[in-house]
Write a protein that holds these residues in place. Sequence first.
Motif, PDB file in Angstrom:
ATOM      1  N   HIS A  23      41.029  60.076   0.096  1.00 37.26           N
ATOM      2  CA  HIS A  23      42.133  61.022   0.301  1.00 37.26           C
ATOM      3  C   HIS A  23      42.157  61.524   1.749  1.00 37.26           C
ATOM      4  N   ILE A  24      40.980  61.709   2.319  1.00 37.93           N
ATOM      5  CA  ILE A  24      40.911  62.153   3.720  1.00 37.93           C
ATOM      6  C   ILE A  24      41.457  61.047   4.621  1.00 37.93           C
ATOM      7  N   ASN A  25      41.068  59.801   4.359  1.00 41.81           N
ATOM      8  CA  ASN A  25      41.524  58.675   5.179  1.00 41.81           C
ATOM      9  C   ASN A  25      43.030  58.462   5.041  1.00 41.81           C
ATOM     10  N   LYS A  26      43.597  58.721   3.864  1.00 40.74           N
ATOM     11  CA  LYS A  26      45.047  58.592   3.658  1.00 40.74           C
ATOM     12  C   LYS A  26      45.808  59.738   4.288  1.00 40.74           C
ATOM     13  N   GLY A  27      45.132  60.838   4.520  1.00 39.74           N
ATOM     14  CA  GLY A  27      45.784  61.996   5.116  1.00 39.74           C
ATOM     15  C   GLY A  27      46.194  63.026   4.088  1.00 39.74           C
ATOM     16  N   ASN A  28      45.825  62.852   2.858  1.00 35.56           N
ATOM     17  CA  ASN A  28      46.150  63.841   1.831  1.00 35.56           C
ATOM     18  C   ASN A  28      45.299  65.104   1.991  1.00 35.56           C
ATOM     19  N   LEU A  29      44.116  64.956   2.525  1.00 35.98           N
ATOM     20  CA  LEU A  29      43.183  66.080   2.760  1.00 35.98           C
ATOM     21  C   LEU A  29      42.827  66.087   4.233  1.00 35.98           C
ATOM     22  N   SER A  30      42.531  67.275   4.726  1.00 30.67           N
ATOM     23  CA  SER A  30      42.076  67.345   6.116  1.00 30.67           C
ATOM     24  C   SER A  30      40.760  68.105   6.170  1.00 30.67           C
ATOM     25  N   LYS A  31      39.905  67.644   7.057  1.00 27.39           N
ATOM     26  CA  LYS A  31      38.613  68.280   7.284  1.00 27.39           C
ATOM     27  C   LYS A  31      38.724  69.171   8.504  1.00 27.39           C
ATOM     28  N   GLY A  32      37.959  70.226   8.443  1.00 26.33           N
ATOM     29  CA  GLY A  32      37.927  71.107   9.609  1.00 26.33           C
ATOM     30  C   GLY A  32      36.964  70.548  10.644  1.00 26.33           C
ATOM     31  N   SER A  33      36.875  71.239  11.784  1.00 23.76           N
ATOM     32  CA  SER A  33      35.991  70.804  12.863  1.00 23.76           C
ATOM     33  C   SER A  33      34.525  70.913  12.457  1.00 23.76           C
ATOM     34  N   ASP A  34      34.259  71.770  11.501  1.00 24.72           N
ATOM     35  CA  ASP A  34      32.880  71.924  11.018  1.00 24.72           C
ATOM     36  C   ASP A  34      32.529  70.890   9.947  1.00 24.72           C
ATOM     37  N   GLY A  35      33.473  70.030   9.512  1.00 25.11           N
ATOM     38  CA  GLY A  35      33.229  68.988   8.522  1.00 25.11           C
ATOM     39  C   GLY A  35      33.454  69.459   7.091  1.00 25.11           C
ATOM     40  N   LEU A  36      33.926  70.699   6.944  1.00 23.39           N
ATOM     41  CA  LEU A  36      34.177  71.230   5.606  1.00 23.39           C
ATOM     42  C   LEU A  36      35.666  71.187   5.303  1.00 23.39           C
ATOM     43  N   ILE A  37      36.000  71.195   4.029  1.00 25.31           N
ATOM     44  CA  ILE A  37      37.387  71.127   3.586  1.00 25.31           C
ATOM     45  C   ILE A  37      37.774  72.497   3.061  1.00 25.31           C
ATOM     46  N   ASP A  38      38.944  72.971   3.488  1.00 28.23           N
ATOM     47  CA  ASP A  38      39.431  74.257   3.045  1.00 28.23           C
ATOM     48  C   ASP A  38      39.832  74.136   1.569  1.00 28.23           C
ATOM     49  N   PHE A  39      39.562  75.174   0.819  1.00 26.24           N
ATOM     50  CA  PHE A  39      39.841  75.149  -0.617  1.00 26.24           C
ATOM     51  C   PHE A  39      41.336  75.061  -0.890  1.00 26.24           C
ATOM     52  N   SER A  40      42.146  75.670  -0.006  1.00 26.83           N
ATOM     53  CA  SER A  40      43.596  75.606  -0.182  1.00 26.83           C
ATOM     54  C   SER A  40      44.096  74.174  -0.027  1.00 26.83           C
ATOM     55  N   GLU A  41      43.490  73.405   0.860  1.00 28.93           N
ATOM     56  CA  GLU A  41      43.821  71.991   1.012  1.00 28.93           C
ATOM     57  C   GLU A  41      43.495  71.229  -0.277  1.00 28.93           C
ATOM     58  N   ALA A  42      42.363  71.537  -0.859  1.00 27.53           N
ATOM     59  CA  ALA A  42      41.954  70.872  -2.105  1.00 27.53           C
ATOM     60  C   ALA A  42      42.912  71.237  -3.230  1.00 27.53           C
ATOM     61  N   LEU A  43      43.363  72.510  -3.248  1.00 30.50           N
ATOM     62  CA  LEU A  43      44.315  72.928  -4.268  1.00 30.50           C
ATOM     63  C   LEU A  43      45.627  72.172  -4.126  1.00 30.50           C
ATOM     64  N   ARG A  44      46.078  71.989  -2.859  1.00 28.69           N
ATOM     65  CA  ARG A  44      47.318  71.280  -2.601  1.00 28.69           C
ATOM     66  C   ARG A  44      47.201  69.811  -3.031  1.00 28.69           C
ATOM     67  N   ALA A  45      46.036  69.190  -2.767  1.00 23.54           N
ATOM     68  CA  ALA A  45      45.868  67.757  -3.049  1.00 23.54           C
ATOM     69  C   ALA A  45      45.547  67.497  -4.529  1.00 23.54           C
ATOM     70  N   PHE A  46      44.698  68.315  -5.101  1.00 22.52           N
ATOM     71  CA  PHE A  46      44.200  68.018  -6.457  1.00 22.52           C
ATOM     72  C   PHE A  46      44.673  69.002  -7.522  1.00 22.52           C
ATOM     73  N   GLY A  47      45.195  70.111  -7.149  1.00 23.76           N
ATOM     74  CA  GLY A  47      45.620  71.121  -8.104  1.00 23.76           C
ATOM     75  C   GLY A  47      44.439  72.012  -8.483  1.00 23.76           C
ATOM     76  N   GLU A  48      44.658  72.774  -9.527  1.00 25.76           N
ATOM     77  CA  GLU A  48      43.597  73.681  -9.987  1.00 25.76           C
ATOM     78  C   GLU A  48      42.420  72.868 -10.515  1.00 25.76           C
ATOM     79  N   PRO A  49      41.214  73.298 -10.149  1.00 24.77           N
ATOM     80  CA  PRO A  49      40.053  72.569 -10.703  1.00 24.77           C
ATOM     81  C   PRO A  49      39.891  72.870 -12.201  1.00 24.77           C
ATOM     82  N   LYS A  50      39.432  71.881 -12.904  1.00 29.86           N
ATOM     83  CA  LYS A  50      39.192  72.071 -14.340  1.00 29.86           C
ATOM     84  C   LYS A  50      37.923  72.885 -14.511  1.00 29.86           C
ATOM     85  N   LYS A  51      37.947  73.719 -15.526  1.00 30.30           N
ATOM     86  CA  LYS A  51      36.766  74.541 -15.782  1.00 30.30           C
ATOM     87  C   LYS A  51      35.768  73.719 -16.569  1.00 30.30           C
ATOM     88  N   GLN A  52      34.842  73.130 -15.865  1.00 34.03           N
ATOM     89  CA  GLN A  52      33.865  72.247 -16.475  1.00 34.03           C
ATOM     90  C   GLN A  52      32.705  73.013 -17.091  1.00 34.03           C
TER      91      GLN A  52
END
Length: 173
Positions: A23-52
């Motif tokens: 997803h990062i390589n396709k451009g659906n997700l973006s990494k920050g300069s620190d190598g971490l992914i913002d949670f809002s980006e993950a929400l936009r790409a994957f939606g709400e996480p399932k409560k596992q």
Amino acid sequence: MKKLSVSDLAKLYGISRQAIYAHINKGNLSKGSDGLIDFSEALRAFGEPKKQEKNVKLSQSIDSNILTEVDTLKRQVDMLEKQLNQAISRESQSFEREIFYQAQIEAMQRLLEAPKPSSNEDTQKSNTNEINTSSSEVDIRKEEGSENIGSIQIDNSKAESVGFWRKIFRPKN
């Protein structure tokens, strides 16, 4: 907002790290300069996480129920095997007793075998040799080849005049 690593994001959404990198390589997700992914980006790409966590707890409770049931079944199998072994032991002991008693019965039958019937000539000779055989004088005869000792016959007419031993042992004529 909160920032997550690729591993944390994979655990949260229950997908593989390779899928996140795709997803990062396709451009659906973006990494920050620190190598971490913002949670809002993950929400936009994957939606709400399932409560596992609930699923994990539910699967753990199901697993514990299954383990309890399996344990109960194992104990029942052990108990049934023990009962089967005891039944086999009782059956073999019963079979041994049956063989022993069968041998005892055969031995008793051999010992108590009925006297063999004598021929008519023998009975006629013995009748002529006896004097009034009725029911008070004892006559003991031994037949050849027989284990039986003889027959008891009593004569009431001589019972009073003959002594005790004469009643039992009559002299041969």
